[in-house]
Design a protein around this motif. Structure first.
Motif, PDB file in Angstrom:
ATOM      1  N   UNK A   1    -100.795 -84.326  45.782  1.00 57.66           N
ATOM      2  CA  UNK A   1    -101.083 -83.248  46.720  1.00 57.66           C
ATOM      3  C   UNK A   1    -100.137 -83.287  47.917  1.00 57.66           C
ATOM      4  N   UNK A   2     -99.891 -84.471  48.468  1.00 61.96           N
ATOM      5  CA  UNK A   2     -99.015 -84.598  49.632  1.00 61.96           C
ATOM      6  C   UNK A   2     -97.612 -84.104  49.299  1.00 61.96           C
ATOM      7  N   UNK A   3     -97.093 -84.498  48.147  1.00 58.19           N
ATOM      8  CA  UNK A   3     -95.755 -84.082  47.762  1.00 58.19           C
ATOM      9  C   UNK A   3     -95.679 -82.567  47.527  1.00 58.19           C
ATOM     10  N   UNK A   4     -96.739 -81.987  47.021  1.00 56.43           N
ATOM     11  CA  UNK A   4     -96.755 -80.533  46.837  1.00 56.43           C
ATOM     12  C   UNK A   4     -96.747 -79.812  48.181  1.00 56.43           C
ATOM     13  N   UNK A   5     -97.472 -80.360  49.159  1.00 57.04           N
ATOM     14  CA  UNK A   5     -97.448 -79.765  50.494  1.00 57.04           C
ATOM     15  C   UNK A   5     -96.048 -79.850  51.094  1.00 57.04           C
ATOM     16  N   UNK A   6     -95.398 -80.989  50.936  1.00 60.37           N
ATOM     17  CA  UNK A   6     -94.039 -81.150  51.440  1.00 60.37           C
ATOM     18  C   UNK A   6     -93.090 -80.183  50.746  1.00 60.37           C
TER      19      UNK A   6
ATOM     20  N   UNK B   1    -101.632 -74.165  42.857  1.00 54.20           N
ATOM     21  CA  UNK B   1    -101.922 -75.254  41.922  1.00 54.20           C
ATOM     22  C   UNK B   1    -102.626 -76.430  42.593  1.00 54.20           C
ATOM     23  N   UNK B   2    -102.664 -76.436  43.929  1.00 55.94           N
ATOM     24  CA  UNK B   2    -103.411 -77.479  44.635  1.00 55.94           C
ATOM     25  C   UNK B   2    -104.914 -77.277  44.501  1.00 55.94           C
ATOM     26  N   UNK B   3    -105.337 -76.048  44.239  1.00 49.32           N
ATOM     27  CA  UNK B   3    -106.760 -75.732  44.232  1.00 49.32           C
ATOM     28  C   UNK B   3    -107.293 -75.343  42.860  1.00 49.32           C
ATOM     29  N   UNK B   4    -106.394 -74.994  41.947  1.00 47.12           N
ATOM     30  CA  UNK B   4    -106.851 -74.667  40.604  1.00 47.12           C
ATOM     31  C   UNK B   4    -105.727 -74.911  39.607  1.00 47.12           C
ATOM     32  N   UNK B   5    -106.122 -75.093  38.363  1.00 43.32           N
ATOM     33  CA  UNK B   5    -105.144 -75.357  37.321  1.00 43.32           C
ATOM     34  C   UNK B   5    -104.478 -74.067  36.881  1.00 43.32           C
ATOM     35  N   UNK B   6    -103.135 -74.071  36.883  1.00 43.79           N
ATOM     36  CA  UNK B   6    -102.346 -72.907  36.467  1.00 43.79           C
ATOM     37  C   UNK B   6    -101.521 -73.306  35.253  1.00 43.79           C
ATOM     38  N   UNK B   7    -101.685 -72.600  34.141  1.00 45.82           N
ATOM     39  CA  UNK B   7    -100.897 -72.933  32.948  1.00 45.82           C
ATOM     40  C   UNK B   7     -99.392 -72.838  33.222  1.00 45.82           C
ATOM     41  N   UNK B   8     -98.655 -73.836  32.753  1.00 46.53           N
ATOM     42  CA  UNK B   8     -97.197 -73.874  32.863  1.00 46.53           C
ATOM     43  C   UNK B   8     -96.715 -73.816  34.310  1.00 46.53           C
ATOM     44  N   UNK B   9     -97.537 -74.307  35.232  1.00 45.38           N
ATOM     45  CA  UNK B   9     -97.136 -74.253  36.640  1.00 45.38           C
ATOM     46  C   UNK B   9     -95.903 -75.117  36.905  1.00 45.38           C
ATOM     47  N   UNK B  10     -95.814 -76.259  36.220  1.00 49.82           N
ATOM     48  CA  UNK B  10     -94.661 -77.133  36.429  1.00 49.82           C
ATOM     49  C   UNK B  10     -93.361 -76.440  36.011  1.00 49.82           C
ATOM     50  N   UNK B  11     -93.411 -75.707  34.898  1.00 44.52           N
ATOM     51  CA  UNK B  11     -92.213 -74.999  34.438  1.00 44.52           C
ATOM     52  C   UNK B  11     -91.845 -73.879  35.404  1.00 44.52           C
ATOM     53  N   UNK B  12     -92.869 -73.169  35.922  1.00 40.23           N
ATOM     54  CA  UNK B  12     -92.605 -72.094  36.877  1.00 40.23           C
ATOM     55  C   UNK B  12     -91.971 -72.659  38.148  1.00 40.23           C
ATOM     56  N   UNK B  13     -92.496 -73.778  38.639  1.00 41.21           N
ATOM     57  CA  UNK B  13     -91.941 -74.408  39.827  1.00 41.21           C
ATOM     58  C   UNK B  13     -90.494 -74.824  39.595  1.00 41.21           C
ATOM     59  N   UNK B  14     -90.246 -75.416  38.452  1.00 40.95           N
ATOM     60  CA  UNK B  14     -88.921 -75.953  38.162  1.00 40.95           C
ATOM     61  C   UNK B  14     -87.882 -74.845  38.042  1.00 40.95           C
ATOM     62  N   UNK B  15     -88.160 -73.862  37.177  1.00 37.47           N
ATOM     63  CA  UNK B  15     -87.169 -72.826  36.924  1.00 37.47           C
ATOM     64  C   UNK B  15     -87.175 -71.735  37.996  1.00 37.47           C
ATOM     65  N   UNK B  16     -88.290 -71.584  38.706  1.00 33.91           N
ATOM     66  CA  UNK B  16     -88.330 -70.611  39.791  1.00 33.91           C
ATOM     67  C   UNK B  16     -87.429 -71.023  40.945  1.00 33.91           C
ATOM     68  N   UNK B  17     -87.495 -72.282  41.347  1.00 31.94           N
ATOM     69  CA  UNK B  17     -86.663 -72.747  42.459  1.00 31.94           C
ATOM     70  C   UNK B  17     -85.209 -72.845  42.027  1.00 31.94           C
ATOM     71  N   UNK B  18     -84.968 -73.139  40.751  1.00 33.44           N
ATOM     72  CA  UNK B  18     -83.593 -73.159  40.248  1.00 33.44           C
ATOM     73  C   UNK B  18     -82.984 -71.754  40.295  1.00 33.44           C
ATOM     74  N   UNK B  19     -83.744 -70.755  39.843  1.00 36.59           N
ATOM     75  CA  UNK B  19     -83.256 -69.375  39.881  1.00 36.59           C
ATOM     76  C   UNK B  19     -82.992 -68.934  41.315  1.00 36.59           C
TER      77      UNK B  19
END
Length: 273
Positions: free
Chosen positions: A35-40, A197-215
């Motif tokens: 959670x801390x790392x996600x906030x950062x 994603x800190x408050x609820x489970x989102x399918x494929x959230x890790x992939x969205x985070x990864x490729x969203x920030x890359x794009x």
């Protein structure tokens, strides 16, 4: 009895509870670390977005240039221009006030003075006396004014070159703005996914985070490079918005790298996935 005689350990309720609580404690620490790392991470995205917006709309990508009157402040942005004649003093070789000349050029560049008003004015002082010391306007207006004046009084090769440079600069800024907005949207969506994603489970959230920030990083870099390629050559120095945009791109790129190189899990330890 036979098992005990062979060294078996009897069931002990306090020890069992201690084992359960220990496992729960480890899992809870892992979750808190995540959670801390996600906030950062989301905070860094917000900072990058703010810096990107400042770079997009602050008229200080380049300074006023060498031909500007002494003391003139302001500069050119991606699609706009700002002129500040507050500190302009003195007179030119013909005895005209440098401040009035500065306000006249600023008024033409921002559309406060039309070409027809400039051509019909009886005096420079009467034309600019009601204008503010600081003016801002769109770069396309400045290019159109230059073109109208050139057509009205007759154009020289230097005038034609100045008009083409102005139009090229406007095109470069517009192209960069489009790429920067794609970058902004990509980073904004990524940040929303991270926080949600800190408050609820989102399918494929890790992939969205990864490729969203890359794009987002890629689009920001494309916008910056396209501006450098399309803009005309200039002797004006780069201003604060230029360097702020560079920092925002580096920040987005660093976040994208972290997303791809971070380990998902090492035993029971997780970074911020």
């Amino acid at each position: 009895v036979m098992a005990l005689s062979q060294g078996a350990i009897p069931h002990n309720t306090p020890q069992s509870q201690q084992i359960v609580m220990t496992n729960y404690s480890v899992e809870r620490k892992v979750l808190q670390s995540s959670d801390v790392m996600k906030y950062i991470f989301s905070g860094a995205i917000a900072l990058a977005l703010i810096l990107l917006l400042i770079g997009m709309y602050h008229d200080s990508w380049t300074g006023p240039g060498e031909d500007a009157p002494p003391g003139m402040q302001g500069g050119l942005g991606l699609t706009g221009a700002t002129y500040d004649c507050s500190d302009v003093t003195g007179t030119d070789s013909d005895g005209d006030s440098n401040k009035e000349i500065c306000k006249f050029g600023a008024g033409l560049g921002t559309g406060e003075i039309t070409p027809s008003q400039a051509l019909m004015a009886e005096s420079l002082e009467g034309l600019v006396e009601d204008l503010p010391d600081e003016m801002s306007g769109d770069m396309d207006i400045m290019c159109n004014v230059m073109k109208e004046l050139s057509e009205a009084i007759g154009s020289t090769p230097e005038d034609i070159e100045d008009i083409e440079n102005c139009q090229d600069r406007s095109t470069a800024g517009t192209t960069a703005i489009v790429f920067f907005w794609f970058s902004f949207i990509g980073a904004l969506v990524t940040g929303i996914i991270v926080v949600t994603s800190l408050y609820q489970t989102i399918p494929y959230s890790n992939e969205v985070e990864k490729y969203g920030i890359l794009a987002s990083a890629v689009f920001a870099l494309l916008g910056f490079v396209s501006w450098l390629i399309l803009k005309p050559e200039t002797t004006a120095s780069f201003g604060p918005a230029f360097y702020i945009t560079i920092f925002s791109i580096l920040l987005l790129a660093a976040l994208a790298v972290i997303q791809f190189v971070r380990p998902k899990a090492i035993g029971n330890l997780v970074l911020f996935e």
